[in-house]
Design an enzyme around this catalytic site. Structure first.
Site, PDB file in Angstrom:
ATOM      1  N   GLN A 282      51.243  46.133  47.132  1.00  0.00           N
ATOM      2  CA  GLN A 282      50.220  45.927  48.162  1.00  0.00           C
ATOM      3  C   GLN A 282      50.172  47.121  49.103  1.00  0.00           C
ATOM      4  O   GLN A 282      51.208  47.570  49.611  1.00  0.00           O
ATOM      5  CB  GLN A 282      50.524  44.661  48.960  1.00  0.00           C
ATOM      6  N   CYS A 408      41.501  37.846  46.747  1.00  0.00           N
ATOM      7  CA  CYS A 408      40.892  38.972  47.446  1.00  0.00           C
ATOM      8  C   CYS A 408      39.372  38.897  47.369  1.00  0.00           C
ATOM      9  O   CYS A 408      38.673  39.806  47.826  1.00  0.00           O
ATOM     10  CB  CYS A 408      41.390  40.292  46.859  1.00  0.00           C
TER      11      CYS A 408
END
Length: 450
Positions: A282, A408
């Site tokens: 990430q 997302c």
């Protein structure tokens, strides 16, 4: 404010989508695209500015496409991200929803990324101001792609996305290359030498730099590598790649470690995650920690659960929750990511994880479930396209007590929630902002078996 960070206006009963403006701006528009049901336009003159506007802090704003919401205050960004999640789940999902938890903003709204990728060009983009000046400008550029243009690169002086020494490294590489007449790449003609620069910073203080070149020139490679190693002794992992392909992807190419270790580490709660040149991690590590803590909280782990972690990537979530459950089964499409996941378990002495590589709809099978057992909790974090219908069907068949769905893309998440509503209720919704100054938003949903 609507999808993809654009604003919506109406003219003669026609919807008009406009980028680079804020709700409340009064503008003249030039239509750039016209369809039967909508138009796209750009603002060419401002009559009045919105109250939600702020002064952008980056000199490249409006030209570089990286941070399209710098003209809007951060609180306002969070408001519209929360609204985006709510609109998608209500309009597309069409399922009963609980009150939403307030969006979790990022503690840092700049210098929050741990990875940036820059591209070399021998014919860098000139701004309107530079063109109008009539002066000669250096065209050898190292920076970002212009929006929608694969071959046009904007030379970046300062970027506010990644902390130092990222800016200093990029400028040092560019200036060294110019001074030593190293040829910047030409994407259209496929000529030149310097192609790409990747900088990865970690919360452990470790630092990785990767330089990608078009062909093997050991003298030039040694020169630029030694210059980096001498100028920035804090680099702990220095690499180069020879890439003669038509694109800059290097998952299928050898990465040569010139100095230091072939990886760096990120850390969460004492768990170290090894990040190699090809590893996914990430990009907002601090906020990823907050995201994973919420995911673990939603999972309601007591130490006895069997957890399936779908789309596990490098096993970050799987290893993060492993100490709070009985066993974790991680599944991921990319084989190299699964190798990273296994290594991350090994270096942390985590022994209750098992990982599988392959297409999710094939791996998540009756045979796998028979081998490991029916999961108590499923954590799923799919790509933007969401989950395959066969995967959703298998989850309905398995019928775990809880599903924690991290997304997302709230639009595809909402579509999947409607399919899962046959056997699940949505009991908690928590938006999370991972990418300040952009329209992107993550969302966590807890589904509880009916």
């Amino acid at each position: 404010m609507v999808a993809e960070g654009k604003c919506l206006a109406r003219h003669d009963n026609m919807v008009v989508f406009v980028g680079g403006v804020a709700p409340g701006d009064v503008v003249d528009l030039r239509v750039t695209r016209k369809k039967k049901s909508f138009m796209e336009a750009e603002a060419i003159n401002f009559h009045a500015y919105s109250d939600v506007r702020v002064q952008p802090f980056c000199e490249h704003f409006g030209t570089c496409g990286g941070c399209k919401w710098q003209h809007i205050g951060y609180d306002t960004q969070l408001f519209y991200k929360q609204k985006q999640v709510q609109d998608n789940l209500e309009r597309i999902g069409k399922v009963a929803l609980p009150p939403f938890d307030p969006i979790l903003g990022s503690a840092k709204d700049r210098f929050y990324r741990n990875k940036l990728e820059f591209t070399f060009s021998n014919y860098g983009w000139l701004t309107n101001e530079q063109i109008k000046s009539g002066e000669e400008h250096e065209r050898r550029a190292l920076g970002f792609h212009m929006p929608g243009r694969f071959d046009k690169i904007l030379d970046i002086q300062n970027c506010y996305l990644q902390p130092e020494p990222s800016n200093s490294i990029r400028l040092a590489v560019r200036d060294y290359a110019r001074a030593n007449n190293l040829v910047f790449f030409d994407k259209l003609r496929m000529t030149g030498w310097l192609r790409n620069l990747i900088i990865r910073t970690a919360n452990t203080g470790e630092l990785m730099v990767i330089v990608q070149v078009y062909y093997d020139d050991q003298e030039a490679i040694t020169g630029i590598m030694d210059h980096l190693a001498t100028t920035f002794p804090e680099i702990t992992s220095l690499h180069y790649i020879v890439n003669g392909k038509g694109n800059e992807t290097f998952h299928d190419l050898p990465v040569i470690c010139y100095k230091g270790l072939p990886y760096i580490h990120e850390e969460m709660e004492g768990i170290r995650f090894r990040v190699g040149p090809k590893s996914f991690y990430q990009t907002n590590a601090d906020q990823a920690y907050e995201l994973y803590k919420l995911t673990r909280e939603f999972a309601g782990l007591t130490g006895n659960e069997l957890v399936y972690d779908l789309y596990t990537g490098a096993g970050t979530i799987a290893n993060f929750v492993a100490r709070q459950c009985r066993e974790v089964i991680g599944i991921e499409y990319v084989p190299s990511a699964i190798e990273d996941a296994k290594i991350n378990s090994q270096i942390n002495d985590i022994t209750n994880t098992t990982f599988y590589a392959g297409d999710m709809k094939d791996i998540l099978s009756d045979e796998l479930i028979e081998r490991h057992g029916r999961p108590d909790v499923v954590i799923t974090d799919p790509p933007r396209a969401g989950m395959d219908e066969k995967v959703v069907a298998k989850l309905l068949q398995v019928h775990a007590n809880r599903i924690v769905y991290v997304s997302c893309n709230p639009a595809t998440q909402a579509r999947d929630l409607e399919l899962l509503s046959e056997k699940y209720d949505v009991t908690r919704v928590q938006p999370v902002d991972m990418f300040p100054q952009t329209h992107h938003v993550e969302n966590i949903v807890l589904l509880t078996a009916k």
